[in-house]
Design an enzyme around this catalytic site. Structure first.
Site, short mmCIF file in Angstrom:
data_model
loop_
_atom_site.label_atom_id
_atom_site.label_comp_id
_atom_site.label_asym_id
_atom_site.label_seq_id
_atom_site.Cartn_x
_atom_site.Cartn_y
_atom_site.Cartn_z
N TRP A 31 -114.16 36.83 60.93
CA TRP A 31 -114.18 37.24 59.53
C TRP A 31 -112.97 36.61 58.83
CZ3 TRP A 31 -115.97 40.45 55.52
CH2 TRP A 31 -117.21 41.07 55.76
N GLU A 68 -113.51 45.17 65.76
CA GLU A 68 -113.70 44.85 67.19
C GLU A 68 -112.39 44.56 67.91
OE1 GLU A 68 -115.99 43.57 64.75
OE2 GLU A 68 -117.13 45.34 65.44
N HIS A 125 -115.35 51.30 52.74
CA HIS A 125 -115.41 50.64 54.06
C HIS A 125 -114.03 50.13 54.48
CE1 HIS A 125 -117.53 47.63 56.86
NE2 HIS A 125 -117.66 48.84 57.34
N ARG A 164 -100.52 35.82 51.83
CA ARG A 164 -99.91 36.24 53.10
C ARG A 164 -100.41 35.44 54.30
NH1 ARG A 164 -99.68 39.78 49.43
NH2 ARG A 164 -98.14 41.48 49.34
N1 LIG Z 1 -114.94 43.45 55.59
C1 LIG Z 1 -114.23 42.98 56.68
C2 LIG Z 1 -114.66 43.19 57.99
N2 LIG Z 1 -115.82 43.87 58.22
C3 LIG Z 1 -116.51 43.83 59.51
C4 LIG Z 1 -115.94 44.84 60.51
O1 LIG Z 1 -114.63 44.49 60.93
C5 LIG Z 1 -116.84 44.88 61.75
O2 LIG Z 1 -116.91 43.59 62.30
C6 LIG Z 1 -118.23 45.38 61.42
O3 LIG Z 1 -118.12 46.62 60.74
C7 LIG Z 1 -119.07 45.56 62.69
O4 LIG Z 1 -118.48 46.48 63.56
N3 LIG Z 1 -113.93 42.73 59.02
C8 LIG Z 1 -112.75 42.05 58.79
O5 LIG Z 1 -112.08 41.63 59.75
N4 LIG Z 1 -112.33 41.82 57.51
C9 LIG Z 1 -113.02 42.27 56.45
O6 LIG Z 1 -112.60 42.07 55.28
C1 LIG Z 2 -113.61 45.74 54.17
C2 LIG Z 2 -115.03 45.35 54.13
O1 LIG Z 2 -115.81 45.60 55.04
C3 LIG Z 2 -115.57 44.85 52.82
O2 LIG Z 2 -115.92 43.49 52.96
C4 LIG Z 2 -116.82 45.65 52.48
O3 LIG Z 2 -117.11 45.37 51.15
P1 LIG Z 2 -117.83 46.54 50.33
O4 LIG Z 2 -116.88 47.73 50.36
O5 LIG Z 2 -118.01 46.00 48.91
O6 LIG Z 2 -119.14 46.84 51.01
#
Ligand SMILES: Nc1c(NC[C@H](O)[C@H](O)[C@H](O)CO)[nH]c(=O)[nH]c1=O
Ligand SMILES: CC(=O)[C@@H](O)COP(=O)(O)O
Length: 192
Positions: A31, A68, A125, A164
């Site tokens: 990601w 993960e 989330h 960052r």
């Molecule tokens: N939105 C971001 C995620 N979302 C995915 C979760 O980390 C995870 O892989 C999924 O929910 C399946 O378990 N991950 C990031 O590293 N950064 C993000 O911005």
């Molecule tokens: C932190 C995340 O998983 C983010 O990408 C989710 O985006 P959203 O809150 O708009 O579904």
């Protein structure tokens, strides 16, 4: 009154740290991979060039997202401990033979560095992932006794993530993660 100044966020290692005998794992997310790769490269460079960790003693792995990371860190630690306890033999023969061929260290990892970037979207989330990952990583290191660095940027927007992870400020975070891994590893072998 003179304005107080301070080195915000800079954690200078207490002494010269020699990581030449350490075995370190780095697990990073796919990601936000473009920015995460910047952080990974800086961590790797800092470990090898500043703290003398041998490249062959760094094991790198990737996972999908930051959520993960704790499980991946636990799996890497457990696997390294299992492999250390088994009678290791491989294509290169016994560890002793392998040892003669390289300085590659086998055995348990001395530290794990988790790298990821979580960027807030429109829902909660973000908060749930950041909270789970933070507590998960802390739990893994306390449960296993192996230091696990929290190299996860928790950003409210893209600009924070970019700043960052692709500017000098960003590499200061990554350099600290590398320093922390070496320092915490060496603390485990201190003679008090
Ligand atoms: N939105 C971001 C995620 N979302 C995915 C979760 O980390 C995870 O892989 C999924 O929910 C399946 O378990 N991950 C990031 O590293 N950064 C993000 O911005
Ligand atoms: C932190 C995340 O998983 C983010 O990408 C989710 O985006 P959203 O809150 O708009 O579904």
């Amino acid at each position: 009154m003179a304005e107080k100044t301070f080195e915000k966020g800079v954690s200078a290692p207490p002494v010269e740290l020699d990581g030449s005998g350490l075995r370190i794992a780095i697990v990073r997310t796919r990601w936000n991979h473009t920015l995460v790769e910047n952080l990974y490269n800086c961590v790797f460079e800092t470990l090898t060039k500043k703290y003398k960790v041998l490249p062959e003693n760094i094991v790198s792995d990737t996972v999908s997202g930051s959520y993960e990371l704790p499980m991946a860190a636990k799996q890497l630690i457990d696997l390294s401990k299992t492999q250390a306890s088994e009678t290791a033999s491989d294509l290169l023969g016994s560890p002793a033979l392998q040892q003669k061929k390289t300085n590659k260290k086998t055995g348990p990892f001395d530290a794990v560095i988790c790298i990821g970037i979580v960027i807030k979207g429109g829902t909660a989330h973000f908060e749930y992932i950041c909270d789970a990952v933070t507590h998960g990583i802390m739990r893994v290191q306390l449960d296993t006794g192996v230091p696990v660095m929290f190299g996860v940027l928790t950003c409210y927007n893209d600009e924070q993530a970019i700043a960052r992870s692709s500017t000098e400020e960003g590499f200061h975070h990554a350099e600290e993660w590398a320093a922390g891994a070496v320092e915490q590893s060496l603390r485990r072998h201190r003679v008090l």
